[in-house]
Scaffold this motif. Structure first.
Motif, PDB file in Angstrom:
ATOM      1  N   SER A   1       0.784  -1.145  -0.043  1.00 20.96           N
ATOM      2  CA  SER A   1      -0.164  -0.181   0.070  1.00 20.96           C
ATOM      3  C   SER A   1       0.941   1.369   0.256  1.00 20.96           C
ATOM      4  O   SER A   1       0.618   2.192  -0.655  1.00 20.96           O
ATOM      5  N   ALA A   2       1.915   1.344   0.795  1.00 20.77           N
ATOM      6  CA  ALA A   2       2.776   2.285   0.858  1.00 20.77           C
ATOM      7  C   ALA A   2       3.530   2.850  -0.220  1.00 20.77           C
ATOM      8  O   ALA A   2       3.724   3.721  -0.750  1.00 20.77           O
TER       9      ALA A   2
ATOM     10  N   GLY B   1       4.367   2.948  -4.099  1.00 15.74           N
ATOM     11  CA  GLY B   1       3.457   3.072  -5.339  1.00 15.74           C
ATOM     12  C   GLY B   1       3.924   4.264  -6.029  1.00 15.74           C
ATOM     13  O   GLY B   1       5.199   4.691  -5.970  1.00 15.74           O
ATOM     14  N   LEU B   2       2.992   4.803  -6.906  1.00 10.19           N
ATOM     15  CA  LEU B   2       3.278   6.099  -7.553  1.00 10.19           C
ATOM     16  C   LEU B   2       4.110   7.197  -6.707  1.00 10.19           C
ATOM     17  O   LEU B   2       4.814   7.915  -6.965  1.00 10.19           O
ATOM     18  N   GLY B   3       3.520   6.941  -5.308  1.00  9.22           N
ATOM     19  CA  GLY B   3       3.903   8.086  -4.318  1.00  9.22           C
ATOM     20  C   GLY B   3       5.303   8.063  -4.280  1.00  9.22           C
ATOM     21  O   GLY B   3       6.121   9.203  -4.159  1.00  9.22           O
ATOM     22  N   ASN B   4       6.107   6.930  -4.346  1.00  8.00           N
ATOM     23  CA  ASN B   4       7.562   6.954  -3.894  1.00  8.00           C
ATOM     24  C   ASN B   4       8.277   7.208  -5.174  1.00  8.00           C
ATOM     25  O   ASN B   4       9.548   7.816  -5.236  1.00  8.00           O
TER      26      ASN B   4
ATOM     27  N   TYR C   1      -5.319   8.775  -9.132  1.00  7.12           N
ATOM     28  CA  TYR C   1      -4.373   7.843  -9.135  1.00  7.12           C
ATOM     29  C   TYR C   1      -4.405   6.755 -10.069  1.00  7.12           C
ATOM     30  O   TYR C   1      -3.209   6.293 -10.756  1.00  7.12           O
TER      31      TYR C   1
ATOM     32  N   PHE D   1       0.776  11.090   1.896  1.00  8.59           N
ATOM     33  CA  PHE D   1       0.563  10.340   0.689  1.00  8.59           C
ATOM     34  C   PHE D   1       1.273   8.933   0.558  1.00  8.59           C
ATOM     35  O   PHE D   1       0.780   7.691   0.365  1.00  8.59           O
ATOM     36  N   SER D   2       2.642   9.141   0.915  1.00 10.58           N
ATOM     37  CA  SER D   2       3.674   8.160   0.636  1.00 10.58           C
ATOM     38  C   SER D   2       3.261   6.962   1.631  1.00 10.58           C
ATOM     39  O   SER D   2       3.470   5.740   1.256  1.00 10.58           O
TER      40      SER D   2
ATOM     41  N   SER E   1       0.267   6.173   2.976  1.00  7.17           N
ATOM     42  CA  SER E   1      -0.792   5.818   2.922  1.00  7.17           C
ATOM     43  C   SER E   1      -1.633   5.986   4.405  1.00  7.17           C
ATOM     44  O   SER E   1      -2.309   5.548   4.693  1.00  7.17           O
TER      45      SER E   1
ATOM     46  N   MET F   1      -6.122   8.022   6.270  1.00  8.20           N
ATOM     47  CA  MET F   1      -7.356   7.886   5.746  1.00  8.20           C
ATOM     48  C   MET F   1      -7.856   6.557   6.065  1.00  8.20           C
ATOM     49  O   MET F   1      -8.677   6.001   5.297  1.00  8.20           O
TER      50      MET F   1
ATOM     51  N   ALA G   1      -6.577   3.683   5.471  1.00  2.85           N
ATOM     52  CA  ALA G   1      -6.300   2.536   4.830  1.00  2.85           C
ATOM     53  C   ALA G   1      -5.516   1.250   5.711  1.00  2.85           C
ATOM     54  O   ALA G   1      -5.677   0.258   5.662  1.00  2.85           O
TER      55      ALA G   1
ATOM     56  N   SER H   1      -5.499  -1.055  -1.783  1.00  4.78           N
ATOM     57  CA  SER H   1      -5.705  -0.385  -0.557  1.00  4.78           C
ATOM     58  C   SER H   1      -6.461   0.774  -0.645  1.00  4.78           C
ATOM     59  O   SER H   1      -7.367   0.861   0.351  1.00  4.78           O
ATOM     60  N   LEU H   2      -6.482   1.629  -1.482  1.00  7.68           N
ATOM     61  CA  LEU H   2      -7.275   2.748  -1.571  1.00  7.68           C
ATOM     62  C   LEU H   2      -8.773   2.371  -1.818  1.00  7.68           C
ATOM     63  O   LEU H   2      -9.865   2.648  -1.011  1.00  7.68           O
TER      64      LEU H   2
HETATM   65  N1  PFF Z   1       0.976   5.409  -0.573  1.00  9.82           N
HETATM   66  C1  PFF Z   1       0.671   5.037  -1.783  1.00  9.82           C
HETATM   67  C2  PFF Z   1       1.772   5.642  -2.933  1.00  9.82           C
HETATM   68  O1  PFF Z   1       2.881   6.256  -2.174  1.00  9.82           O
HETATM   69  O2  PFF Z   1       1.701   5.746  -3.972  1.00  9.82           O
HETATM   70  C3  PFF Z   1      -0.590   5.882  -2.296  1.00  9.82           C
HETATM   71  C4  PFF Z   1      -1.651   5.848  -1.184  1.00  9.82           C
HETATM   72  C5  PFF Z   1      -2.354   4.558  -1.083  1.00  9.82           C
HETATM   73  C6  PFF Z   1      -2.110   6.915  -0.571  1.00  9.82           C
HETATM   74  C7  PFF Z   1      -3.089   4.337  -0.188  1.00  9.82           C
HETATM   75  C8  PFF Z   1      -3.014   6.721   0.466  1.00  9.82           C
HETATM   76  C9  PFF Z   1      -3.616   5.417   0.866  1.00  9.82           C
HETATM   77  F1  PFF Z   1      -4.555   5.214   1.400  1.00  9.82           F
END
Ligand code: PFF
Length: 448
Positions: free
Chosen positions: A24-25, A27-30, A107, A229-230, A232, A235, A237, A326-327
């Motif tokens: 979950s953590a 992903g595109l965020g990284n 996303y 965001f990164s 997760s 929210m 999750a 996970s979202l």
């Molecule tokens: N953490 C994910 C990323 O870095 O791409 C994005 C994300 C997933 C944000 C799940 C929030 C969440 F609940």
């Protein structure tokens, strides 16, 4: 009854849970978000503030989410209703479900780009530089009105497919294989990028701070938003994922593991992107397309570049998928319990709505580029702003205050597995005072 602890789904093992949380953590965020936000906010100074946000705010709240989830054995909203019936804390849960809708909508658009790039590499269309360069190719694609929608749709179908199958079978398995592969590939690419002529400028950009950047309050809000965001975070999750955890699993190690890995991933991704940014003469503050422009430049330069392109965009798409799952799961778990929907019905209906909500986000790069909100450049940035810079930190603050003030101290220490230790008491102190105060300060400075 779906919210009774005894017949809900469970992770197969502690490792399965940790990998799912990491999935979950990471992903595109990284890669996509971290690189362009770091580039826009001045590099090393931003990175420093970002790491402080992870340590002082991120990890403690991550622990809080795991603790709440496992204790309540319920979704983001149900957890608060169960642990504090009739109290206002549940607002964090509803904000979380709203954030899931907003974030997944855009996303999936960006993840669709990654899937498209994967397919282009397979077809060999990117083995040689395109006519108008990699930047022109990228802009040409995302500003098209129909093409990106197809890939966004495909990505949502995959996401719904996994959530449809269920937590353990669908989510746990995929992460075990794909996460380590992505890690290896990012490391290989970082090593390559560091060997390019001019790479040292990129390293300096990432690691030697220009302290004057710290005078800009927006850097702090950007770093806080990126941390949430990164990881997760904020929210529910990780409340939701924690709720599929049996009682006997230990939490603090898992929290530090997830946050540590996520941060290392981002830094290595930075080492993959920024040396190449400078080597190829691209501006670090190029914006949201940075990763999609620079990575093809790297592959274009490498022997076997096409193969690397195929592998990289496959794994990036997979990492995006495990985050998207996970979202979607945040919203699906809520609807299953609240309205007694089946998992299948909930995944399809909510996935469908989220796809529709994402259409404007995609069109915002082309025909609707004149539309935006909150002073942001386009629709994706507007959605990202409200979710990542407002809802997630606010949700995280409520979660921190809930454990710090809404729970009995002994309960919090017991259910977090800390026990009455120095570390446990420090954790509670941070949740009670440090994290909420810092979040308020960053909000006041960054938003006013
Ligand atoms: N953490 C994910 C990323 O870095 O791409 C994005 C994300 C997933 C944000 C799940 C929030 C969440 F609940």
């Amino acid at each position: 009854m779906n919210d009774l602890g005894n017949n809900r789904e469970q992770w197969g093992s502690r490792l399965g849970f940790i990998l799912a949380a990491m999935g979950s953590a990471v992903g595109l965020g990284n890669i996509w978000r971290f690189s362009y936000v770091t580039g826009e906010n001045g590099g090393a100074a931003f990175l420093l503030v970002y790491i402080l946000c992870i340590l002082l705010i991120g990890i403690p709240i991550l622990m809080a989410e795991f603790t709440i989830g496992r204790r309540a054995q319920s979704d983001a909203v149900g957890a608060f209703e169960k642990l504090a019936p009739g109290k206002p804390w549940v607002a964090a849960g509803y904000m979380g479900v709203a954030s899931a809708f907003i974030i997944l909508s855009f996303y999936a658009v960006v993840a669709g780009w990654a899937v498209y790039y994967f397919v282009q590499y397979v077809l060999g269309n990117l083995s040689a530089p395109p006519e108008d360069g990699y930047a022109g190719f990228f802009v040409g694609f995302i500003s098209n009105s129909t093409q990106p929608l197809f890939w966004q749709f495909l990505f949502m179908v995959l996401t719904v497919g996994i959530v449809f199958v269920g937590v353990k079978k669908g989510i746990e398995k995929a992460n075990k294989i794909l996460m380590p592969l992505l890690a290896i590939l990012v490391i290989i690419l970082a090593v390559y990028s560091l060997s390019l002529d001019g790479a040292s400028e990129g390293v300096a950009f990432l690691f030697s701070p220009d302290w004057s950047k710290l005078l800009d309050p927006e850097v702090y809000l950007a770093a806080l938003g990126q941390a949430f965001f990164s990881l997760s975070l904020g929210m529910g999750a990780l409340i939701t994922y924690g709720s599929y955890l049996k009682k006997e699993h230990k939490l603090p190690g898992a929290a530090v593991g997830v946050a540590g890995l996520d941060t290392i991933f981002a830094i290595i991704a930075g080492l993959m992107i920024f040396p190449a940014v400078f080597a190829f003469g691209v501006a670090p503050d190029e914006g949201a397309g940075l990763a999609f422009i620079i990575l093809p430049e790297i592959f274009g330069d490498m022997a076997l570049g096409q193969l690397y392109g195929i592998l990289f965009f496959f794994l990036l798409s997979a990492a995006a998928l495990s985050s998207a799952v996970s979202l979607l799961e945040v919203a699906v778990a809520f609807f299953i319990r609240k309205f007694d929907w089946s998992r299948k019905k909930a995944s399809i209906i909510i996935g469908g709505i989220i796809f529709l909500l994402g259409i404007p986000a995609s069109l915002g790069n082309g025909v609707w580029s004149h539309i935006s909100f909150f002073g942001q450049p386009d629709i994706i940035d507007s959605m990202d702003f409200i979710a990542s810079k407002i809802f997630l930190p606010l949700g995280g603050m409520i979660i921190a205050l809930f454990i710090g003030w809404g729970w009995k101290k002994a309960d919090a220490l017991e259910h977090s597995d800390f026990g009455d230790t120095t570390l446990g008491n420090l954790w509670l102190f941070v949740l009670k005072f440090v994290a909420p105060v810092l979040i308020v300060i960053v909000f006041v400075a960054g938003l006013l």
